[in-house]
Enzyme design. Structure first.
Site, PDB file in Angstrom:
ATOM      1  N   ASN A 209       0.877  -0.925  -0.074  1.00  0.00           N
ATOM      2  CA  ASN A 209      -0.557   0.077  -0.170  1.00  0.00           C
ATOM      3  C   ASN A 209       1.057   1.061   0.100  1.00  0.00           C
ATOM      4  O   ASN A 209       1.951   1.030   0.570  1.00  0.00           O
ATOM      5  CB  ASN A 209      -0.609  -0.008   0.893  1.00  0.00           C
ATOM      6  CG  ASN A 209      -0.213  -0.329   2.512  1.00  0.00           C
ATOM      7  OD1 ASN A 209       0.487   1.235   3.189  1.00  0.00           O
ATOM      8  ND2 ASN A 209      -0.108  -1.095   2.933  1.00  0.00           N
ATOM      9  N   ASP A 278      -3.428  -6.325   4.342  1.00  0.00           N
ATOM     10  CA  ASP A 278      -4.493  -7.547   4.890  1.00  0.00           C
ATOM     11  C   ASP A 278      -4.218  -9.281   4.274  1.00  0.00           C
ATOM     12  O   ASP A 278      -5.156 -10.628   4.593  1.00  0.00           O
ATOM     13  CB  ASP A 278      -5.785  -6.908   4.735  1.00  0.00           C
ATOM     14  CG  ASP A 278      -5.884  -5.989   5.884  1.00  0.00           C
ATOM     15  OD1 ASP A 278      -5.353  -6.017   6.559  1.00  0.00           O
ATOM     16  OD2 ASP A 278      -6.998  -4.959   5.143  1.00  0.00           O
ATOM     17  N   LYS A 288      10.894 -15.250 -11.340  1.00  0.00           N
ATOM     18  CA  LYS A 288       9.527 -14.641 -11.642  1.00  0.00           C
ATOM     19  C   LYS A 288       8.941 -15.395 -12.274  1.00  0.00           C
ATOM     20  O   LYS A 288       9.504 -15.660 -13.350  1.00  0.00           O
ATOM     21  CB  LYS A 288      10.870 -13.197 -11.820  1.00  0.00           C
ATOM     22  CG  LYS A 288       9.747 -12.274 -12.738  1.00  0.00           C
ATOM     23  CD  LYS A 288      10.920 -11.736 -13.385  1.00  0.00           C
ATOM     24  CE  LYS A 288       9.745  -9.899 -14.280  1.00  0.00           C
ATOM     25  NZ  LYS A 288      10.663  -9.727 -14.670  1.00  0.00           N
ATOM     26  N   LYS A 336     -14.184  -0.724  15.094  1.00  0.00           N
ATOM     27  CA  LYS A 336     -13.060  -1.086  15.400  1.00  0.00           C
ATOM     28  C   LYS A 336     -12.152  -0.931  16.931  1.00  0.00           C
ATOM     29  O   LYS A 336     -11.830  -2.097  17.543  1.00  0.00           O
ATOM     30  CB  LYS A 336     -11.508  -0.501  14.318  1.00  0.00           C
ATOM     31  CG  LYS A 336     -10.816  -1.112  14.500  1.00  0.00           C
ATOM     32  CD  LYS A 336      -9.524  -0.760  13.372  1.00  0.00           C
ATOM     33  CE  LYS A 336      -8.064  -1.358  12.642  1.00  0.00           C
ATOM     34  NZ  LYS A 336      -7.773  -0.560  11.542  1.00  0.00           N
ATOM     35  N   LYS A 340     -11.738  -4.463  18.572  1.00  0.00           N
ATOM     36  CA  LYS A 340     -10.065  -4.975  18.696  1.00  0.00           C
ATOM     37  C   LYS A 340      -9.711  -4.600  20.015  1.00  0.00           C
ATOM     38  O   LYS A 340      -8.631  -4.375  21.116  1.00  0.00           O
ATOM     39  CB  LYS A 340      -9.181  -4.515  17.628  1.00  0.00           C
ATOM     40  CG  LYS A 340     -10.228  -4.744  16.501  1.00  0.00           C
ATOM     41  CD  LYS A 340      -9.102  -5.039  15.811  1.00  0.00           C
ATOM     42  CE  LYS A 340      -9.640  -5.575  13.756  1.00  0.00           C
ATOM     43  NZ  LYS A 340      -8.328  -5.202  13.089  1.00  0.00           N
TER      44      LYS A 340
END
Length: 401
Positions: A209, A278, A288, A336, A340
C-alpha cells in the site's frame, strides 16, 4: 535530565556572552552535546575558539561557510537539535526573531527550526522595559517561545535593575525542570509500528500500500522527546530513524506480527500506526512469473490481525489503533475500537487532500472509549503526533489512579 540532549546554543552580542562560556562548559559536563551558533557581534566579546575548546564541536558563525556540500549548515544544525537555547538573547536578536528577520547564521537557523526555543534575555534595564522589546517578547511567547527571566542587580552599564542574564546554573535548573515537566512518558515503554508491509507473489512482485511511515515515525520521535523508551517496528520505508529510538525493520505482516508480539508484554503503550497488508498470496513463486496473455488469478489468504491479537492479550497496556477509511469514517472507527479492545483509535479519511498516504499533514479524529470524538484540524505529522500522545497521556493518568 540533560544527558544526551542535543543543544544548539545561540550567542548574540552582549557582555553577558562571557557567561555563555560557563554555560556551554556546564552543559557539556552534564552529558549534553552542544553546538554553538554565534553572531558577528557576539565575536566582539568572546571568540569561537573558546566555545570550540569547551564543547569540542564545530562553532557556526557564518551562514555561507558550507563545509559539507551534502548539507545546508543552518538547516542541518536545527534539524539535529533537541532544542535551541539563546543566551544571551539581546534586544536586537529578540526583535529580529519576532519580526522574521534572518540576516545571520543565528536568526536564519532559528527561523528554520521546529524544535523548542528558549531565550535568556540580557540587556540594560531601560532597554528591557522598552515597550518595543516587551511587545517583541510577548509576540514570541504567543508563538510558543520560552523565556528565562533575567535577574535584578548591577548591570555592566552602571544601571541597577532587571536585565542581567540568568546565571548559568539557574538556566540549567530551569531547563531540567522544563524537561521534567515536558516528559510525561518518562520511564514508560512505548512500541510504535509504522509503514507498509510487503507480501511477495514472486521475487519481484509484491502486494503493498502507499504508506510512507511518516506518521508512525513522527509518533516515535515525539514519544522519545517526551521521555519514553521507544521501540519502532517499521515496514520498508525510506526514513531516518528518529533520535533515541530503537528501530526494528521488518518486511512482511508475519514478521511485524512476530516482532510486536515478542515485545508486547514489556510495553506500557502500543501505538499501531502501520498499514499492514490484510491479505497475502497463498503461494510465493521462487522464480519470477512470466507474463502471459489473458488473465492471471492469484489466490490470497488473510494475514494475521496484529491489532486484534494485541487486544486479546491486553493486560496493563494502553492500546491505540489507526483507521484509514474512505467513507463512513466514525462508524468504522468506532466499530474497530470495540472489536479490537482498543483504548483509543485515530481515524483519518484517506481521500481528503493533504491528509492521506504520503502527505506531510493529517486531519484526524480521535475516538476514546465513552467519550465524544475529538476533531483535529489539518496539522503537520509532528503536530498530530503531539496531539495523539497528549490524549494517550490523559488515558494513562486515568488508568494510573
Amino acid at each position: 535530565m540533560l544527558k544526551n540532549k542535543k543543544i544548539m546554543l545561540g550567542i548574540s552580542g552582549g557582555i553577558a556572552a562571557y557567561k555563555s562560556a560557563i554555560l556551554a562548559s556546564q552543559l557539556t559536563q552534564r552529558g549534553a552535546t552542544v553546538k554553538v551558533v554565534m553572531t558577528d557581534n557576539a565575536k566582539q566579546f568572546i571568540t569561537p575558539l573558546t566555545f570550540q575548546a569547551l564543547t569540542r564541536e564545530r562553532v557556526y558563525d557564518d551562514t555561507f561557510a558550507e563545509r559539507d556540500p551534502e548539507i545546508v549548515s543552518h538547516i542541518d544544525v536545527v534539524d539535529w537539535a533537541d532544542f535551541i537555547l539563546i543566551a544571551p538573547a539581546t534586544a536586537n536578536v529578540i526583535g529580529k526573531i519576532a519580526n522574521g528577520i534572518a540576516d545571520d547564521m543565528l536568526t536564519t537557523s532559528v527561523l528554520a527550526s521546529t524544535c523548542p526555543i528558549y531565550l535568556s534575555p540580557a540587556m540594560n534595564v531601560n532597554m528591557y522595559n522598552n515597550p518595543a522589546v516587551q511587545d517583541n517578547m510577548a509576540t514570541l511567547k504567543k508563538r510558543g517561545y520560552h523565556f528565562i527571566e533575567p535577574g535584578d542587580g548591577y548591570l555592566a552599564c552602571g544601571w541597577v535593575g532587571k536585565g542581567r542574564m540568568a546565571e548559568p546554573l539557574d538556566i540549567i535548573s530551569y531547563l531540567e525542570q522544563k524537561y521534567e515537566e515536558e516528559q510525561p512518558f518518562r520511564e514508560k515503554k512505548i512500541l510504535v509500528t509504522a509503514g507498509p508491509t510487503y507480501e511477495y507473489a514472486d521475487p519481484v512482485r509484491i502486494f503493498t500500500n502507499p504508506s510512507s511511515g511518516k506518521m508512525g515515525f513522527a509518533i516515535a520521535e515525539v514519544a522519545a522527546s517526551f521521555g519514553a523508551d521507544v521501540t519502532l517496528v517499521s515496514g520498508p520505508v525510506q526514513l531516518k530513524t528518529p533520535p533515541h529510538v530503537k528501530r526494528v525493520d521488518v518486511t512482511t505482516a508475519e514478521e511485524m506480527y512476530e516482532a510486536v508480539i515478542q515485545r508486547y508484554d514489556d510495553m506500557d503503550i502500543v501505538i499501531k500506526a502501520a498499514a499492514v497488508a490484510d491479505y497475502k498470496p497463498v503461494t510465493v513463486d521462487e522464480k519470477k512469473t512470466k507474463k502471459d496473455d489473458g488473465k492471471t488469478v492469484i489466490e490470497m489468504e488473510r494475514t494475521k490481525d496484529i491489532l486484534a491479537a494485541l487486544g486479546e492479550r491486553k493486560k496493563h497496556q494502553i492500546l491505540v489503533g489507526f483507521a484509514a477509511e474512505s467513507h463512513d469514517l466514525e462508524k468504522y472507527a468506532k466499530g474497530k475500537l470495540e472489536r479490537k479492545n482498543l483504548d483509543m483509535i485515530v481515524a483519518n479519511d484517506i481521500t481528503r487532500t493533504n491528509a492521506g498516504f504520503r502527505s506531510d499533514t493529517n486531519e484526524m479524529i480521535l475516538i476514546k472509549r465513552n467519550e465524544d470524538p475529538i476533531f483535529l484540524p489539518l496539522l503537520t505529522k509532528k503536530e498530530t503526533a503531539k496531539e495523539i500522545l497528549r490524549h494517550v497521556e490523559s488515558i494513562m493518568q486515568r488508568t494510573d489512579k
